[in-house]
Design an enzyme around this catalytic site. Structure first.
Site, mmCIF file in Angstrom:
data_model
loop_
_atom_site.group_PDB
_atom_site.id
_atom_site.type_symbol
_atom_site.label_atom_id
_atom_site.label_comp_id
_atom_site.label_asym_id
_atom_site.label_seq_id
_atom_site.Cartn_x
_atom_site.Cartn_y
_atom_site.Cartn_z
ATOM 1 N N HIS A 1 0.828 -1.197 0.000
ATOM 2 C CA HIS A 1 0.000 0.000 0.000
ATOM 3 C C HIS A 1 0.865 1.251 0.000
ATOM 4 O O HIS A 1 2.076 1.196 0.232
ATOM 5 C CB HIS A 1 -0.918 0.025 1.227
ATOM 6 N N PHE B 1 23.180 6.711 8.739
ATOM 7 C CA PHE B 1 22.598 7.570 9.765
ATOM 8 C C PHE B 1 22.871 9.032 9.418
ATOM 9 O O PHE B 1 24.006 9.396 9.110
ATOM 10 C CB PHE B 1 23.194 7.257 11.140
ATOM 11 N N MET B 2 21.828 9.850 9.434
ATOM 12 C CA MET B 2 21.991 11.288 9.244
ATOM 13 C C MET B 2 22.164 11.918 10.622
ATOM 14 O O MET B 2 21.199 12.263 11.295
ATOM 15 C CB MET B 2 20.770 11.865 8.525
#
Length: 347
Positions: free
Chosen positions: A165, A314-315
């Site tokens: 979805h 990872f930011m």
């Protein structure tokens, strides 16, 4: 010493957002001892009587999901945007500004079965999803300034329901990402009298350094300015401004793209590859009749994985305090994806 973009640090400019990305390819050699993730499981049933997106199941709101046979659209039971509500008072203080935010949120189920996705749907079934996207974009675009169609795939991206979805958030305001793009696309068009992303497509097709996949109507690239390790863009070979401009030939070809991209992603680390994806085109609503030749309709895939199915990007630190940074060059990422077969791996 001669500069080599595959070995030496450098900055790359993102003209869509008027910002720079730091590329540090030499850091790819460093060992990893940080957090790892659990690879997502593939085992889901075809029908789950407790899954609210399955046909005939009662949702938390008390509404029953009907026994649909193709795509199914419904108003989100817990929407982030509502069509009605009190409006905030205006403020003349430049530091404390509030504006009205109205809209609607919908969910689109791609198929009644839970154990299917683009990689094992037929072309006809994928075109049915595309037709629904276009139908929703057309309907909501008459009223709302921005219609954001997006999908979060996998628990790593915050998706808690395995049923295939996506979501649509339509708003009376222009959100930050498209607002910034609108400004820079317009500046480029005013200066060069050509849509930026069409110019970009033509040059990528000439250089052939960052192409992941292409067919007669679309090209998928790891953009020159990509922030995420395996970020990709889906771009039309023929200029169109909105999803509603997509014709039958482009629909069929886009179905091939949707299937091939997910297969290549999944094959890369032999997992259900997580990502957020969505579509951007010219603003709508009261801007629907405005001439906006600077816009080119395009898709974006933003996956978090970096080195394997269990290590993600990872930011943090420098990225959130200074600017985006990547280790793996976009050319290497494009080559890794391009080399993946178009038949999905089997367990």
């Amino acid at each position: 010493m001669t500069f080599n973009p595959n070995e030496h640090q450098h900055l790359r400019y993102n003209p869509l957002k008027d910002e720079w990305v730091l590329v540090s390819p030499h850091r790819s050699l460093r060992p990893w001892s940080g957090q790892t993730e659990t690879p997502p499981t593939e085992e889901v049933p075809r029908f789950d009587p407790t899954n609210p997106l399955c046909p005939g199941v009662t949702r938390a709101s008390g509404k029953v999901t009907p026994k649909y046979e193709s795509t199914y659209v419904f108003e989100n039971d817990f929407p982030a945007l509502l069509q009605e509500g009190p409006e905030p008072a205006e403020s003349d203080d430049p530091l404390f500004q509030t504006k009205t935010a109205k809209g609607t949120c919908r969910v689109i189920c791609y198929h009644p079965y839970t154990d299917v996705y683009f990689y094992n749907l037929s072309t006809k079934e994928i075109v049915a999803v595309i037709d629904e996207w276009i139908k929703q974009a057309k309907e909501l675009g008459r009223e709302y300034t921005w219609v954001q169609i997006f999908e979060n795939r996998g628990t790593m991206m915050g998706c808690s329901n395995p049923h295939p979805h996506c979501q649509i958030w339509a708003s009376t305001f222009l959100p930050n990402e498209p607002r910034i793009k609108d400004i820079n696309l317009r500046k480029f068009y005013d200066k060069y009298q050509k849509p930026m992303l069409q110019d970009y497509v033509e040059k990528e097709l000439q250089k052939r350094e960052r192409i992941v996949y292409e067919n007669s109507e679309w090209v998928v690239v790891v953009p020159y300015w990509a922030v995420w390790p395996f970020e990709t863009m889906v771009l039309p070979k023929r200029q169109i401004q909105r999803f509603t401009d997509v014709d039958d030939r482009q629909k069929e070809a886009l179905a091939q793209v949707l299937q091939t991209v997910v297969v290549k992603y999944d094959n890369l680390f032999k997992c259900k590859f997580p990502y957020s994806m969505g579509w951007h085109g010219a603003p709508t609503g009261d801007k629907l009749e405005e001439c906006q030749p600077h816009w080119t309709f395009h898709g974006i895939y933003i996956p978090p994985l970096l080195r394997s199915a269990t290590v993600k990007k990872f930011m943090v630190g420098y990225e959130v305090l200074a600017q985006a940074q990547r280790d793996l060059t976009v050319e290497k990422a494009a080559a890794m994806l391009r080399e993946q077969p178009e038949k999905r791996f089997s367990l």
